[in-house]
Design an enzyme around this catalytic site. Structure first.
Site, PDB file in Angstrom:
ATOM      1  N   GLU A  32       0.850  -1.200   0.000  1.00 47.23           N
ATOM      2  CA  GLU A  32       0.000   0.000   0.000  1.00 47.23           C
ATOM      3  C   GLU A  32       0.881   1.243   0.000  1.00 47.23           C
ATOM      4  OE1 GLU A  32      -3.172   1.116  -0.211  1.00 47.23           O
ATOM      5  OE2 GLU A  32      -2.296   3.088   0.213  1.00 47.23           O
ATOM      6  N   SER A  46     -19.717   7.710  -0.392  1.00 48.26           N
ATOM      7  CA  SER A  46     -21.024   7.953   0.220  1.00 48.26           C
ATOM      8  C   SER A  46     -21.390   6.947   1.298  1.00 48.26           C
ATOM      9  CB  SER A  46     -22.115   7.953  -0.855  1.00 48.26           C
ATOM     10  OG  SER A  46     -21.816   8.895  -1.855  1.00 48.26           O
ATOM     11  N   ILE A  48     -22.469   3.988   1.181  1.00 44.46           N
ATOM     12  CA  ILE A  48     -23.762   3.363   0.879  1.00 44.46           C
ATOM     13  C   ILE A  48     -23.551   1.923   0.393  1.00 44.46           C
ATOM     14  CG2 ILE A  48     -25.803   3.482  -0.643  1.00 44.46           C
ATOM     15  CD1 ILE A  48     -25.595   5.852   1.229  1.00 44.46           C
ATOM     16  N   HIS A  50     -25.359  -0.184  -1.941  1.00 41.82           N
ATOM     17  CA  HIS A  50     -26.414   0.002  -2.928  1.00 41.82           C
ATOM     18  C   HIS A  50     -27.222  -1.277  -3.129  1.00 41.82           C
ATOM     19  CE1 HIS A  50     -25.203   4.014  -4.193  1.00 41.82           C
ATOM     20  NE2 HIS A  50     -23.953   3.602  -4.080  1.00 41.82           N
ATOM     21  N   LYS A 246     -24.910   9.046 -10.023  1.00 42.97           N
ATOM     22  CA  LYS A 246     -26.126   8.937  -9.236  1.00 42.97           C
ATOM     23  C   LYS A 246     -26.592  10.273  -8.678  1.00 42.97           C
ATOM     24  CE  LYS A 246     -25.544   4.093  -7.954  1.00 42.97           C
ATOM     25  NZ  LYS A 246     -24.136   3.782  -8.233  1.00 42.97           N
ATOM     26  N   ARG A 306     -13.203   9.301  -7.454  1.00 38.27           N
ATOM     27  CA  ARG A 306     -13.700   8.037  -7.971  1.00 38.27           C
ATOM     28  C   ARG A 306     -12.799   7.584  -9.122  1.00 38.27           C
ATOM     29  NH1 ARG A 306     -17.638  11.882  -8.381  1.00 38.27           N
ATOM     30  NH2 ARG A 306     -19.602  11.663  -7.279  1.00 38.27           N
ATOM     31  N   GLU A 331     -15.446   1.967  -9.542  1.00 35.62           N
ATOM     32  CA  GLU A 331     -16.191   3.130  -9.048  1.00 35.62           C
ATOM     33  C   GLU A 331     -17.518   2.622  -8.488  1.00 35.62           C
ATOM     34  OE1 GLU A 331     -17.388   5.778 -12.191  1.00 35.62           O
ATOM     35  OE2 GLU A 331     -17.775   4.157 -13.566  1.00 35.62           O
ATOM     36  N   CYS A 432     -15.524  19.301  17.627  1.00 33.04           N
ATOM     37  CA  CYS A 432     -14.295  20.095  17.762  1.00 33.04           C
ATOM     38  C   CYS A 432     -13.233  19.636  16.775  1.00 33.04           C
ATOM     39  CB  CYS A 432     -13.766  20.061  19.190  1.00 33.04           C
ATOM     40  SG  CYS A 432     -12.739  18.636  19.585  1.00 33.04           S
TER      41      CYS A 432
END
Lengths: 474, 114, 415
Positions: A32, A46, A48, A50, A246, A306, A331, A432
């Protein structure tokens, strides 16, 4: 040492690939470039899961989205990651968009996704915050939200627990093939290489192959709202998708915050800058769905990149070079698809390259994390009896104790930076933004790693927080 | 004639001092003295920290006991680089007398017991 | 379960004064719960002088100012819990806190004084444009690293916002060997005290760019450049006015916000200051729970925090002794030119001699009148040469002035 598989990139795909491979008798290494796993698109998205109504039929995106979605309950249970199927509503504001919803309903049916079209009145029942000018909505109850940070981190922790090696801060810039072995950066030898380097996947591919695809970097800017006591949206709210993606969404997160975004701008591969003009545009779009968004609760704005493939679908295949696999252009719905992608790569591609025999002692689960804030008083007292550090609250906004930080540091994929700690335990994630606790968190890290405080980074290796000691000390 | 902002208190009076050293705009007597000093030899209280051996802290806050010549500010700061003391120390304790010949003492501004 | 007459949450300037005041007004069972390892709060890192002119008639440094109060605790029965954090309060004044000595504790209080201070507005809160890099810090955090931990956060610094902490840090970092290239303020006037512009910027020839803001922060992992740009009266960029500075650090001094996570969870009525709505005794909408200091509204001077906290301590002692009367509340209203007024309501029966109103103006004014009115009746009119949003105004009204008062509003009269 010669590895069986080298994975380039520890984003969500790399993390799940590592975990998937760790159940077999293989030597696996993950390389990495950043100072933490899940540090690019896997972190800035996001969040999400899907449902899968959106990708065009018979694409890899459609197939892997639906397969991936179904895997989340079990995976998040095994990996102790917050996940909740809150459902999504895709909102139409005019007749043309209602027509699109009908098309999407058909597509959902073809993809094997259960959806229904709700009227404004029906939507208002389950989501009172939507605006009056909503005509209809496509309700997908299998859609969910997930903690994307810990999905990556815990998958990697589990992979390392099962024998995978992770090397951070290793940017791959040279790959040669000699006698059926790949040699990466003149250091790491491996029989098989998987390129899942996100926005840099085209460049990694080009180290070995002729250029066959390009990754376009598309920036998305978001607002993060604080968690607050008053009621707010309970579902992920989407606009009707266009060819740009989207569109803007409003969604709760698993931590009780809210995300509003993203924008969609083609950009270079380095810039994750935000700008007011774009964020104002995002707000304008979001306001069409909900007009009372409490923007004063904004605690942060951010941008993610993305990895959009020039081929328009996920690229998952062995390349022209034997035993070099590209997993590129992941993506949206990449986060959702990632566990299914990992399974597909291992079962359909690697199985033809390497003998796969299962490890006897493979454990798909990680040790549960203690979350002091979520315990009852009696449970808290029990934890204090085990370790007094659970009584010291370091992050005040999110109520995270020293004991939790120490537990996290003892794990196999521990945080090395302030941001890595923030991603894991939400230290400095609150109102904060670390103003109150960063100095303490930094001390804890320096003490644990036995280094001077100025050697603790905010994120990557050059991102120092402290420049030098005063008073003639170094 | 010169215009100055008085720094003697948070009020921050806008002072004017003319060629005959007449001060106007001051709310109180401190403003007059400040303006006269500012014309002849501007003075400031210097505050900083020094190294301290202690179980509680690594830096002890200090200040000059009175305003010192502005010209000496950086000299004093540099001098403080090489000062180290040990706890316990009490707020108000003199650490260095007549620091850098400024006429002011360097004093601790916090009590550190351990 | 341990029970106290008053539990003060926060051991900074407000908490110390409130606890001492409650003690001096006859309460004995008093506890201060402080999250840090020492009392004094943010004063401990404010090592510059300038505190105490109103309370002690001296120019003290922050730690000295705190020490005056800490020393006073010695001869009292006030208990202190350090390294202790309150995570929850119930409406019946049950308090949940934890530390590394006692673990998770539950105590009861007859009254509670919230003195939890404030936090700094963050890059996120102001939607700072550009990259998210290390080297972007709030002024207070940079101050802590410098004055408490002994580290400079950078060598070449730009400062966004002309709040006092930013100005103080410009001087501090300069004295410790950093180069401060400038301060940008989005408003056409400074948000710091005039004397800090003089002694922190002008003394060191640090330019102040009024009507300017940071348009972009550039760099790879750490700050490398800051681009500032002039803005018009609507805060829109005036394109072409950009200036680029090669710096390694961007310090933000863009305002403070009362910190009231626990009070918000409790459901106390909050005001536009992000602090609680309080009455003449600094009592919140929940009986027996008081709030003061920067947790209530951000003060310009610690001296005023002390005075307010003493009033809250007195209020709590009266409450515990059952001396607070339940009369009709009169609301205070902020009108033209006034941002907010504290207290937001008052009950005449509970005022002994006088009541102090604190407020800030919305923008700078010159040669105006502050008008205090009860409907059409002018209670008081005060001439002012200058009024600045960065300075908190205090006005005292005595009981005779408030006689038969039905409502109260404060506004600025311009000629």
């Amino acid at each position: 040492m010669t590895y069986d598989v080298a994975i380039i990139g520890a984003g969500i795909v790399g993390c799940f690939l590592a975990r998937e491979l760790s159940q077999y008798n293989l030597n696996v290494i993950v390389l990495e470039k950043d100072n933490d796993v899940g540090n690019e698109a896997s972190m800035a998205n996001s969040a999400i899961v899907h449902s899968g109504y959106d990708p065009i039929e018979n694409t890899l995106k459609a197939k892997l989205n639906v397969l991936g979605n179904a895997m989340f309950d079990k995976i998040c249970e095994e990996l102790d990651v917050k996940f909740s199927r809150i459902g999504s509503l895709t909102l139409a504001f005019n007749e043309k968009e209602v027509e699109t919803l009908k098309m999407l309903q058909q597509r959902a049916f073809n993809n094997g996704v259960d959806v229904e079209i709700l009227t404004y009145e029906q939507i208002k029942q389950i989501e009172p915050f939507v605006n009056e000018n909503v005509k209809a909505g496509l309700y997908a109850k299998t859609a969910g939200i997930v903690d994307p940070f810990n999905l990556c981190i815990h998958a990697m922790e589990n992979a390392i627990d099962n024998g995978v090696t992770l090397i951070l801060n290793e940017n791959i810039n040279k790959i040669i093939k000699e006698n059926d072995l790949f040699i990466l950066n003149n250091k790491y030898q491996s029989k098989v290489v998987i390129n899942c380097a996100g926005i840099n996947a085209d460049e990694i591919n080009n180290l070995v192959n002729k250029e066959t695809f390009k990754i376009i970097s598309r920036k998305g800017q978001y607002y993060v709202l604080n968690h607050f006591k008053d009621e707010f949206v309970k579902h992920t709210l989407f606009m009707v998708p266009s060819d740009k993606g989207k569109g803007v969404l409003i969604s709760p997160t698993t931590s009780g915050n809210y995300l509003i975004g993203p924008s969609a701008e083609e950009t270079n591969k380095f810039s994750k800058s935000t700008d007011l003009k774009t964020l104002d545009e995002v707000a304008k779009q979001a306001n069409l769905m909900v007009d009372k968004i409490p923007y004063y609760q904004t605690i942060r704005t951010f941008a993610g990149l993305r990895a959009t493939p020039s081929t328009h679908d996920f690229i998952i295949q062995e390349s022209d070079t034997k035993n070099f696999i590209n997993v590129a252009g992941i993506e949206s719905p990449g986060l959702t698809s990632s566990p299914a992608i990992a399974k597909m790569v291992v079962e359909e591609i690697i199985s033809k390259m390497l003998p796969l025999t299962k490890k006897e002692n493979y454990n798909p689960k990680i040790k549960k994390y203690i979350k002091i804030k979520e315990l009852t008083l009696d449970e808290k007292k029990k934890m204090f009896a085990i370790d007094k550090d659970y009584g010291t609250i370091i992050c005040k906004c999110e109520q995270v104790s020293l004991g939790e930080i120490k537990d996290c540091l003892s794990r196999s994929c521990p945080p090395h930076s302030i941001k890595a700690l923030k991603k894991r335990l939400r230290v400095g994630f609150g109102k904060c933004q670390g103003g109150m606790c960063q100095a303490e968190a930094l001390s804890v890290l320096a003490k644990f790693y036995k280094v001077d405080k100025k050697d603790i980074m905010y994120d990557n290796l050059n991102s120092y927080i402290l420049y030098s000691k005063t008073k003639g000390e170094n | 004639m010169k215009n100055l902002t008085c720094i003697e208190c948070p009020r921050g009076c806008n002072l004017t001092i003319d060629d005959n050293l007449k001060v106007t705009g001051n709310f109180c007597i401190r403003g007059q003295k400040y303006a006269l000093d500012e014309i002849s030899n501007p003075k400031r209280v210097v505050t900083s920290t020094i190294k301290i051996k202690s179980l509680e802290v690594v830096r002890l806050p200090v200040k000059t006991s009175m305003p010192i010549s502005k010209k000496l500010m950086f000299t004093i700061l540099k001098y403080l680089d090489n000062i180290q003391i040990e706890a316990p120390i009490k707020c108000g304790d003199v650490i260095i007398k007549n620091i850098c010949d400024s006429g002011a003492n360097l004093i601790a501004t916090r009590t550190i017991l351990k | 379960m341990q029970e106290y007459e008053v539990v003060v949450i926060g051991g900074g300037s407000a908490g110390l004064a409130a606890a001492l005041s409650a003690y001096e007004n006859g309460l004995n069972k008093i506890l201060i719960i402080e999250k840090n390892s020492s009392l004094g709060g943010i004063l401990n890192q404010c090592i510059h002088t300038g505190f105490g002119i109103h309370v002690f008639n001296e120019q003290l440094s922050g730690p000295e100012y705190a020490q005056r109060f800490i020393d006073k605790l010695d001869n009292t029965s006030i208990e202190i819990k350090l390294n202790s954090y309150v995570t929850k309060i119930d409406k019946d004044k049950t308090i949940y806190y934890s530390n590394d000595a006692e673990g998770f504790q539950v105590i009861k209080a007859k009254s509670i004084i919230m003195a939890t201070g404030c936090i700094e507005r963050t890059p996120g809160a102001i939607k700072l444009e550009g990259e998210r890099l290390s080297g972007i810090l709030t002024a207070g955090l940079a101050q802590r690293y410098l004055n408490i931990e002994g580290y400079l956060v950078g060598k070449k610094v730009f400062i966004l916002g002309s709040g006092d902490i930013g100005l103080i840090m410009a001087r501090r970092m300069t004295l410790e060997g950093a180069k401060v290239l400038g301060v940008a303020e989005i408003m056409p006037y400074s948000n710091g005290l005039r004397r800090n512009i003089a002694q922190c910027l002008e003394d060191f020839n640090i330019p102040l760019y009024l009507s300017h803001t940071v348009k972009e922060v550039k760099g790879k992992d750490h700050v490398e450049q800051v681009v500032i740009c002039q803005v018009d009266e609507n805060k829109n960029y005036i394109l072409g006015s950009e200036k680029t500075f090669d710096v390694d650090t961007l310090i933000l001094s863009v305002g403070l916000l009362p910190y009231n996570n626990v009070l918000e969870d409790l459901g106390v009525q909050m005001s536009s200051t992000k602090g609680a709505v309080v009455d003449e005794n600094y009592q919140t909408s929940i009986e027996g729970i008081f709030a003061c200091g920067n947790a209530l509204h951000v003060h310009d001077l610690v001296d005023y925090v002390t005075k307010e906290a003493m009033q809250a301590g007195l209020g709590a002692s009266r409450y515990v002794k059952g001396l607070l009367k339940h009369g009709k509340y009169i609301e205070t209203k902020n009108k033209n030119g006034i941002n907010y007024v504290v207290p937001q309501k008052f009950c005449l029966q509970n005022i002994d001699k006088e009541i102090m109103f604190k407020f800030r103006v919305t923008k700078p004014f010159q040669n105006v009148k502050i008008l205090i009115q009860d409907g059409d009746r002018t209670i008081k009119s005060i001439k002012k040469m200058f009024l600045l949003p960065s300075e908190m105004e205090n006005i005292s009204l005595n009981l005779s002035e408030l006689k038969d008062c039905k409502s109260l509003s404060i506004e600025i009269m311009e000629d």
